[in-house]
Design a protein around this motif. Structure first.
Motif, short mmCIF file in Angstrom:
data_model
loop_
_atom_site.label_atom_id
_atom_site.label_comp_id
_atom_site.label_asym_id
_atom_site.label_seq_id
_atom_site.Cartn_x
_atom_site.Cartn_y
_atom_site.Cartn_z
N HIS A 17 -10.20 5.39 0.41
CA HIS A 17 -9.69 4.39 1.34
C HIS A 17 -8.20 4.57 1.58
O HIS A 17 -7.71 4.44 2.72
CB HIS A 17 -9.98 3.00 0.80
CG HIS A 17 -9.43 1.89 1.63
ND1 HIS A 17 -10.06 1.43 2.77
CD2 HIS A 17 -8.28 1.14 1.50
CE1 HIS A 17 -9.34 0.44 3.30
NE2 HIS A 17 -8.26 0.25 2.55
N TYR A 18 -7.46 4.90 0.52
CA TYR A 18 -6.01 5.04 0.64
C TYR A 18 -5.56 6.49 0.83
O TYR A 18 -4.36 6.76 0.91
CB TYR A 18 -5.33 4.46 -0.60
CG TYR A 18 -5.29 2.95 -0.62
CD1 TYR A 18 -4.37 2.24 0.16
CD2 TYR A 18 -6.19 2.22 -1.39
CE1 TYR A 18 -4.34 0.85 0.16
CE2 TYR A 18 -6.17 0.83 -1.40
CZ TYR A 18 -5.24 0.15 -0.62
OH TYR A 18 -5.22 -1.23 -0.63
N SER A 52 0.81 -1.21 0.00
CA SER A 52 0.00 0.00 0.00
C SER A 52 0.84 1.27 0.00
O SER A 52 0.45 2.28 -0.60
CB SER A 52 -0.94 0.00 1.20
OG SER A 52 -0.21 -0.02 2.42
N HIS A 53 2.01 1.24 0.63
CA HIS A 53 2.83 2.45 0.69
C HIS A 53 3.47 2.78 -0.66
O HIS A 53 4.01 3.88 -0.84
CB HIS A 53 3.93 2.32 1.76
CG HIS A 53 4.84 1.15 1.54
ND1 HIS A 53 4.52 -0.12 2.00
CD2 HIS A 53 6.05 1.04 0.92
CE1 HIS A 53 5.51 -0.95 1.67
NE2 HIS A 53 6.44 -0.27 1.01
#
Length: 420
Positions: free
Chosen positions: A94-95, A71-72
């Motif tokens: 969401h992110y 995700s990063h």
């Protein structure tokens, strides 16, 4: 460290695959999520990572993304398909990545929601009624009058949009829309249908880019329609030949409409009609224009709107204003009657006409064709560029004259008169 740019599905006209290749060129790793990779010609040659999953199920899509990425490393999320704008907005939120709010996307994507929001904001639009069952149809027609427009609230490409001249036609069209419960991507369709006033006036579209709530109008496209009672776009000219006063009025109305629905990020394509009373909003699309309008803009200005759309999913557009160096236009090739395409010749000769930049044929001999009822029925297009509107239109006319189209009409049973 790999910088990931996520794509949720794509359109099928080719710009989606081009967007993936551009991401690679810029040093990103495009990751493509789809429920059917075979839908996309050229996907294998884009250099992207492909993951198959149920892209229509947002929770399942989020789970798949979590299981297939770090995700990063995710820098942005985007799509070139109108059917997945809601999905992108949800995942971006969401992110914590750039994008429109879920509410703004829903209000642009659903035409009934657009009508309600614009009405509350006092933005000029056609008179309308929203119905979801047959009992409401008669009251809606009485309120709007005939002829009227019947359209689904959440389809694309002018699919199932029809001008109706009688109550029976309205009922038949509504029942036809209700009979199809999922769209071409397998998503559940809304039961709501719009019954709208038929506005007889010149039609235009307004192309814009928004970033962090600031919207810049990039230009206005003149549009022509053909094939009533359906609304199929037959051609476009960019920039539209308008007076400065007309341009300013259209821009102000569109900015008011985009602000009303809360559109804050990315490309928008707003369709309007210019009536004697003023600019009337027909619909707002929270995406790039279709109909090859971005290519017309690139020819006339040198600016690639597809690149700008991708930038809006990352760190924002790299332009605010554009200037034109000439005029670009497109004419769509259409069948004049239903039947089987026997021959479509003369393309190479048409390409030699001065000012012609590209010709695309989307079908081949042996295929069934019909008088267009939506954008997907068109046979292809011719694009030209010139210093003036008159010059480019002349080039297109000459190119189209080079084409020979032969369609074998379907055989029909005929009644014969008999002499007694």
């Amino acid at each position: 460290m790999s910088k990931l740019l996520l794509f949720i599905e794509s359109n099928t006209t080719g710009t989606g695959m081009l967007a993936l290749r551009k991401a690679v060129d810029w040093g990103y790793t495009p990751v493509f999520y789809t429920n059917n990779p075979d839908r996309y010609a050229g996907l294998d040659h884009t250099g992207c990572i492909v993951h198959c999953c149920d892209t229509n199920d947002v929770p399942a899509l989020l789970t798949t993304i979590a299981n297939t990425t770090e995700s990063h490393n995710i820098c942005g999320i985007t799509t070139t398909s109108e059917f997945y704008l809601y999905h992108v907005a949800t995942i971006a939120a969401h992110y914590g990545l750039p994008g429109n709010s879920i509410q703004a996307v829903e209000q642009a994507r659903n035409k009934a929601a657009t009508r309600r929001v614009l009405a509350a904001a006092g933005v000029r639009q056609p008179h309308y009624r929203i119905v979801d069952d047959s009992e409401q149809l008669l009251n809606a027609v009485q309120a709007i009058g005939l002829p009227c427009i019947v359209k689904p609230v959440d389809d694309s490409g002018s699919n199932d949009v029809r001008l109706c001249t009688s109550v029976d036609e309205v009922k038949a069209k509504a029942e036809q829309i209700w009979a199809v419960t999922t769209n071409m991507r397998g998503q559940q369709k809304s039961r709501e249908i719009l019954i709208e006033q038929y506005v007889q006036a010149a039609e235009y579209s307004v192309e814009s880019l928004s970033w962090q709530g600031e919207t810049n109008i990039l230009g206005i496209t003149q549009k022509s329609l053909a094939g009533l009672p359906f609304f199929v776009e037959a051609g476009h000219v960019f920039p539209a030949p308008l007076t400065k006063e007309q341009e300013q009025h259209i821009q102000q109305t569109v900015l008011q409409a985009l602000q009303a629905i809360g559109f804050r990020s990315g490309a928008a394509h707003t369709e309007i009609k210019l009536t004697e009373e003023g600019c009337t909003i027909i619909e707002i699309n929270g995406r790039l224009a279709g109909g090859m309008i971005p290519e017309l803009i690139r020819l006339a200005t040198g600016v690639d709107l597809l690149e700008q759309q991708i930038h809006c999913s990352l760190e924002g557009p790299t332009i605010q204003r554009i200037s034109t160096t000439g005029s670009a236009a497109i004419r769509f090739i259409m069948a004049e009657h239903d039947g089987m395409l026997e021959k479509l010749d003369g393309v190479e000769n048409a390409k030699q006409v001065q000012g012609i930049k590209s010709i695309q044929i989307n079908t081949q001999p042996g295929k069934e064709v019909r008088v267009p009822q939506n954008a997907y029925d068109r046979l292809g297009y011719v694009i030209g560029y010139g210093q003036t509107v008159e010059a480019v239109q002349s080039s297109l006319e000459q190119a189209l004259e080079q084409l020979t189209i032969v369609i074998q009409e379907k055989a029909h049973d005929k009644l014969h008169d008999h002499a007694f």
